[in-house]
Motif scaffolding. Structure first.
Motif, mmCIF file in Angstrom:
data_model
loop_
_atom_site.group_PDB
_atom_site.id
_atom_site.type_symbol
_atom_site.label_atom_id
_atom_site.label_comp_id
_atom_site.label_asym_id
_atom_site.label_seq_id
_atom_site.Cartn_x
_atom_site.Cartn_y
_atom_site.Cartn_z
ATOM 1 N N ALA A 154 0.115 -28.852 -17.146
ATOM 2 C CA ALA A 154 1.191 -27.891 -17.416
ATOM 3 C C ALA A 154 0.645 -26.534 -17.873
ATOM 4 N N TRP A 155 -0.477 -26.566 -18.580
ATOM 5 C CA TRP A 155 -1.020 -25.345 -19.203
ATOM 6 C C TRP A 155 -1.302 -24.284 -18.148
ATOM 7 N N GLY A 156 -0.749 -23.109 -18.350
ATOM 8 C CA GLY A 156 -0.992 -22.001 -17.425
ATOM 9 C C GLY A 156 -0.081 -22.007 -16.208
ATOM 10 N N LYS A 157 0.655 -23.100 -16.019
ATOM 11 C CA LYS A 157 1.563 -23.153 -14.863
ATOM 12 C C LYS A 157 3.008 -22.995 -15.311
ATOM 13 N N VAL A 158 3.325 -23.559 -16.464
ATOM 14 C CA VAL A 158 4.649 -23.384 -17.073
ATOM 15 C C VAL A 158 4.430 -23.206 -18.577
ATOM 16 N N PRO A 159 5.399 -22.614 -19.273
ATOM 17 C CA PRO A 159 5.225 -22.493 -20.732
ATOM 18 C C PRO A 159 5.133 -23.889 -21.364
ATOM 19 N N ASN A 231 1.598 -18.207 -11.202
ATOM 20 C CA ASN A 231 2.032 -19.548 -10.807
ATOM 21 C C ASN A 231 3.535 -19.578 -10.509
ATOM 22 N N ALA A 232 4.318 -18.875 -11.350
ATOM 23 C CA ALA A 232 5.769 -18.860 -11.126
ATOM 24 C C ALA A 232 6.090 -18.282 -9.744
ATOM 25 N N ALA A 233 5.279 -17.304 -9.334
ATOM 26 C CA ALA A 233 5.526 -16.643 -8.046
ATOM 27 C C ALA A 233 5.216 -17.553 -6.856
ATOM 28 N N LEU A 234 4.585 -18.685 -7.106
ATOM 29 C CA LEU A 234 4.224 -19.585 -6.003
ATOM 30 C C LEU A 234 5.399 -20.437 -5.532
ATOM 31 N N ALA A 235 6.396 -20.619 -6.398
ATOM 32 C CA ALA A 235 7.474 -21.567 -6.066
ATOM 33 C C ALA A 235 8.141 -21.269 -4.712
ATOM 34 N N GLN A 259 13.682 -32.525 -8.845
ATOM 35 C CA GLN A 259 13.431 -32.571 -10.293
ATOM 36 C C GLN A 259 12.698 -31.306 -10.734
ATOM 37 N N PRO A 260 12.778 -30.979 -12.017
ATOM 38 C CA PRO A 260 11.975 -29.838 -12.496
ATOM 39 C C PRO A 260 10.502 -30.126 -12.223
ATOM 40 N N ARG A 261 9.825 -29.159 -11.607
ATOM 41 C CA ARG A 261 8.427 -29.388 -11.180
ATOM 42 C C ARG A 261 7.568 -28.180 -11.490
ATOM 43 N N LEU A 262 6.244 -28.395 -11.485
ATOM 44 C CA LEU A 262 5.321 -27.273 -11.520
ATOM 45 C C LEU A 262 5.571 -26.419 -10.286
ATOM 46 N N PRO A 263 5.448 -25.096 -10.407
ATOM 47 C CA PRO A 263 5.763 -24.232 -9.264
ATOM 48 C C PRO A 263 4.736 -24.271 -8.138
ATOM 49 N N ASN A 264 3.552 -24.844 -8.420
ATOM 50 C CA ASN A 264 2.462 -24.752 -7.430
ATOM 51 C C ASN A 264 2.227 -26.053 -6.667
ATOM 52 N N THR A 328 -2.227 -17.035 -4.115
ATOM 53 C CA THR A 328 -2.307 -17.501 -2.729
ATOM 54 C C THR A 328 -1.396 -16.639 -1.846
ATOM 55 N N ALA A 329 -1.930 -16.180 -0.729
ATOM 56 C CA ALA A 329 -1.171 -15.283 0.144
ATOM 57 C C ALA A 329 -0.215 -16.082 1.026
ATOM 58 N N PRO A 330 0.956 -15.534 1.322
ATOM 59 C CA PRO A 330 1.883 -16.208 2.241
ATOM 60 C C PRO A 330 1.193 -16.571 3.561
ATOM 61 N N ALA A 331 0.287 -15.707 4.036
ATOM 62 C CA ALA A 331 -0.395 -15.981 5.308
ATOM 63 C C ALA A 331 -1.242 -17.247 5.211
ATOM 64 N N ALA A 332 -1.813 -17.507 4.030
ATOM 65 C CA ALA A 332 -2.637 -18.714 3.854
ATOM 66 C C ALA A 332 -1.750 -19.958 3.915
ATOM 67 N N VAL A 333 -0.566 -19.866 3.330
ATOM 68 C CA VAL A 333 0.359 -21.009 3.364
ATOM 69 C C VAL A 333 0.833 -21.227 4.807
#
Ligand code: PLP
Length: 346
Positions: A154-159, A231-235, A259-264, A328-333
């Motif tokens: 969780a550390w660094g991905k969500v509060p 990380n939040a921007a990855l969702a 369910q509530p999940r890590l964004p990454n 991570t860039a959208p192009a990579a995904v």
């Protein structure tokens, strides 16, 4: 061939500022913090500065933090150290915990799996977020029990809040920090005794402190606000990938999607395929992914973290874990989605 890294839950590349801090500490601050001469005193000062900064970030007192080499070590010290006081009383444990947590609990006599009745439990163990599915778990109620939280994912991905627990562990290499630096946090008053004897860390963890790694960890912690935002921007990227995969076959599913999940994190259930073969094919195509936790890769046993959610063993073997790094860039995904589509069509 260009490489794409989609295994952030296994480990993360150290941030450039972390690499520089570790390098500088190895070159210039190699003194032993226990020594009383000037070199030692300088190292001691840097160590305690790092402890203060990290404690402030977590909202705890510096003296409550014990530097360890890994979250695995921190969990062992924590759980073994609670045994003398609590070991013969019931322990309530989430069955999807990481093996680093389950191993030191294996010989507790009164082990019960959540969601068992909490009455009489002396220990409650619930990870903050699953390394495999990214699912976030609140701390269940267990009045009177010592509440343990594994915050490694969780550390660094969500509060992360420590308000509802009494001890927690954190791992530096999951947040862009170096390997070799992790944290054990102990709320004062916990009936805990040291198991690794030695004068360091207020006699709670013996062994000369790994100052370069600790200073690197402090740098990674200083960068946590940007990391959380990254990380939040990855969702949305992760969600778009999942939507595309789900569109390919009605046999495919996403574990924990509602369910509530890590964004990454994306735990893709690809029925009709084995996660292992998909992961290998993707690796050959330039994409690092995982079949579950890194510790399970290569093992033939399906992941307990997946079967514990009610999935069959064959389904657990069909899981591919994709975990994105901040930035991570959208192009990579998009490239990953295209490669995965090709692999699944073979
Ligand atoms: N706990 C969880 C939830 C993890 O995901 C991991 C690593 O994958 C660990 C503990 C162990 O962390 P470390 O690699 O620092 O020992």
């Amino acid at each position: 061939m260009e490489r794409y890294y989609f295994d952030a839950n296994a480990t993360t590349p150290p941030l450039p500022r972390v690499v520089e801090a570790v390098r500088a500490a190895m070159a210039e601050s190699w003194g032993n913090p226990t020594s009383t001469h000037r070199e030692g005193q300088r190292a001691r000062h840097l160590l305690e500065e790092a402890r203060r900064a990290i404690a402030a970030s977590l909202g705890v007192a510096p003296a409550e933090l014990v530097f360890c080499a890994s979250a695995t070590e921190a969990l062992h010290l924590l759980l073994r150290g609670l045994r003398p006081a609590l070991g013969d009383r019931p322990a309530l444990v989430f069955p999807g915990e990481h093996s680093a947590c389950l191993n030191p609990l294996a010989d507790w006599s009164g082990l019960r799996w959540l969601p068992a009745d909490p009455a009489g439990a002396a220990l409650l163990v619930q990870m903050a977020a699953s390394n495999e599915t990214g699912i976030l778990y609140p701390m269940p109620a267990a009045p009177g029990a010592a509440r343990i939280r594994d915050c490694a994912q969780a550390w660094g991905k969500v509060p992360v809040s420590l308000a509802d627990c009494d001890a927690a562990v954190f791992s530096g290499h999951k947040i862009g920090g170096p390997r070799g630096a992790a944290l054990l946090w102990l709320r004062p008053g916990l009936p805990w005794t040291a198991v690794l004897e030695g004068p360091q860390e207020r006699r709670r963890r013996g062994g000369t402190e790994d100052l370069p790694a600790i200073l690197g960890l402090a740098e990674a912690v200083a960068a946590l606000p940007e990391r959380l935002a990254g990380n939040a921007a990855l969702a949305p990227l992760r969600d778009a990938l999942e939507a595309e995969v789900l569109g390919w076959s009605a046999d495919y599913a996403v574990i924990g999607r509602d369910q509530p999940r890590l964004p990454n994190t994306s735990s893709l259930l690809l029925r009709g395929h084995t996660g292992e073969s998909v992961q290998i094919a993707l690796d050959l195509a330039g994409f690092a992914t995982s079949t579950g936790s890194a510790c399970h890769s290569g093992a033939t046993k399906p992941s307990h973290a997946i079967t514990t959610l009610g999935f069959a063993e064959a389904e657990a073997r069909s899981v591919l874990r994709v975990s994105l790094l901040p930035g991570t860039a959208p192009a990579a995904v998009a490239a990953l989605a295209a490669a995965l589509k090709r692999v699944l069509k073979r």
